[in-house]
Design a protein around this motif. Structure first.
Motif, mmCIF file in Angstrom:
data_model
loop_
_atom_site.group_PDB
_atom_site.id
_atom_site.type_symbol
_atom_site.label_atom_id
_atom_site.label_comp_id
_atom_site.label_asym_id
_atom_site.label_seq_id
_atom_site.Cartn_x
_atom_site.Cartn_y
_atom_site.Cartn_z
ATOM 1 N N ASP A 152 0.804 -1.222 0.000
ATOM 2 C CA ASP A 152 0.000 0.000 0.000
ATOM 3 C C ASP A 152 0.839 1.275 0.000
ATOM 4 O O ASP A 152 0.293 2.368 0.027
ATOM 5 N N GLU A 227 -2.651 6.938 -2.887
ATOM 6 C CA GLU A 227 -2.166 5.554 -2.782
ATOM 7 C C GLU A 227 -3.161 4.534 -3.333
ATOM 8 O O GLU A 227 -2.918 3.341 -3.281
ATOM 9 N N HIS A 232 -5.626 -1.057 -7.251
ATOM 10 C CA HIS A 232 -6.582 -1.552 -6.258
ATOM 11 C C HIS A 232 -7.838 -2.112 -6.935
ATOM 12 O O HIS A 232 -8.473 -3.003 -6.394
ATOM 13 N N HIS A 248 -3.390 -8.828 1.288
ATOM 14 C CA HIS A 248 -3.624 -7.585 0.542
ATOM 15 C C HIS A 248 -2.395 -7.159 -0.277
ATOM 16 O O HIS A 248 -2.521 -6.724 -1.420
ATOM 17 N N VAL A 252 -2.246 -6.223 -4.278
ATOM 18 C CA VAL A 252 -1.852 -4.885 -4.709
ATOM 19 C C VAL A 252 -0.577 -4.973 -5.550
ATOM 20 O O VAL A 252 -0.432 -4.268 -6.551
HETATM 21 ZN ZN LIG Z 1 -4.730 -1.100 -0.075
#
Ligand SMILES: [Zn+2]
Length: 338
Positions: A152, A227, A232, A248, A252
């Motif tokens: 992220d 971001e 995403h 995650h 990503v």
């Molecule tokens: Zn994220």
């Protein structure tokens, strides 16, 4: 809501400070992080609750049934921190968060991610004020989970590109100062990639500090544009198509790999950065066929889900693009397997 910076105490064995908390304490955790904490410091607070799920109904029942307390302590990953945040928000009491992995930004954001019939929804508003980062505890987790935390932040690479597109094509508000601050985060991520890969104290601090800055500027401008871009959308679509949950950072990372190519935005640099960070950008828990279907349906998915403006609105996902990108992922997987 006005951003409030957390006080972060990081070091070796800092979790032992928990035993000094005055008043009644309720700990929110799970089996594994609780076991790891006990290895570091034997501590017997008044109440220890093990998180089962993030359904809103479960959390509301927990708030009714959990004994009164002066302080809520969340120990674990995203679900433990979010459950602690929910309870401290409801009860308006002191909260201390002790992340045992740095894989998500939940310990730093003001939102509480819950599920309503399985669908993620954000409720509540509470900025974590006290956080304990214990290197010894975090280093006990599988390294790939901690490295996944870089996803992220690395996503700034593709997100900034989409934000600028949205500004030019759609007149969306663009904050040059925030874009600059985000780019600086990406540069620091790049400069500390080896430390993050090694899950060293400096690597852990870097991820926490970059999350803190990201949450600060995104809160200030009221959008996660710096971001969150089409990378995403790839992540959301793959979970939507498969009905499964993934790490995650894996999702990503895959999104950055695909979207940097579609944006023609230095894909080789992005791939090299993700390699050095140890991000699993070929998303090993998804099959190649699932990834192919995900890329193929990106445009339909963003239409149906009403996603924000991105490169998917300006550059078509051609059959050639799908074939070449999947072939490339296959090639990298084969190479890594050798
Ligand atoms: Zn994220």
């Amino acid at each position: 809501m006005q951003y409030m910076p957390p006080e972060i105490r990081s070091g070796h064995g800092t979790a032992r400070e928990l035993a000094n908390i005055k008043g009644t304490v309720a700990v929110i955790t799970m089996d594994e992080p609780w076991r790891l904490l006990q290895e570091t410091c034997a501590w017997a607070p008044g109440t220890v609750h093990m998180v089962t799920d993030m359904e809103l109904e479960t959390l509301e029942r927990l708030d009714r049934e959990l004994p009164a307390c002066d302080t809520i302590v969340g120990i674990g990953g995203g679900s433990c921190c979010d459950t602690a945040k929910f309870l401290a928000w409801k009860r308006d009491c002191r909260m201390v968060l002790v992340p045992t992995i740095v894989s998500v930004d939940a310990p730093l954001t003001d939102a509480v991610g819950v599920r309503v019939n399985g669908v993620v929804k954000y409720v509540g508003k509470i900025f974590p004020r006290e956080m304990i980062i214990d290197y010894d505890l975090i280093q006990k987790a599988p390294p790939e989970l901690n490295r996944a935390g870089a996803g992220d932040i690395a996503s700034i690479h593709t997100a900034l590109h989409d934000w600028q597109l949205a500004h030019r094509h759609n007149g969306e508000a663009f904050h040059a100062d925030v874009a600059k601050a985000a780019r600086e985060c990406l540069e620091e991520l790049d400069a500390n990639a080896d430390e993050i890969f090694a899950v060293s104290p400096r690597g852990i601090d870097t991820i926490v500090e970059l999350y803190r800055r990201e949450v600060e500027f995104c809160t200030r401008i009221g959008t996660s544009r710096p971001e969150e871009g089409a990378e995403h959308i790839v992540a959301y679509n793959l979970e939507h198509l498969t009905g499964r949950h993934f790490i995650h950072g894996d999702l990503v990372g895959l999104g950055i790999f695909i979207i940097a190519r579609l944006q023609n935005n230095d894909p080789a640099w992005a791939e090299d950065l993700m390699r050095r960070l140890g991000l699993r950008f070929t998303c090993p828990d998804a099959s190649l066929e699932e990834i192919r279907a995900c890329i193929k349906t990106l445009e339909d998915f963003k239409e149906e889900a009403g996603m924000f403006f991105s490169v998917l609105d300006t550059t078509p996902v051609s059959p050639d693009f799908v074939a070449e990108t999947v072939a490339e992922i296959q090639r990298i997987r084969d190479q890594d397997a050798q």
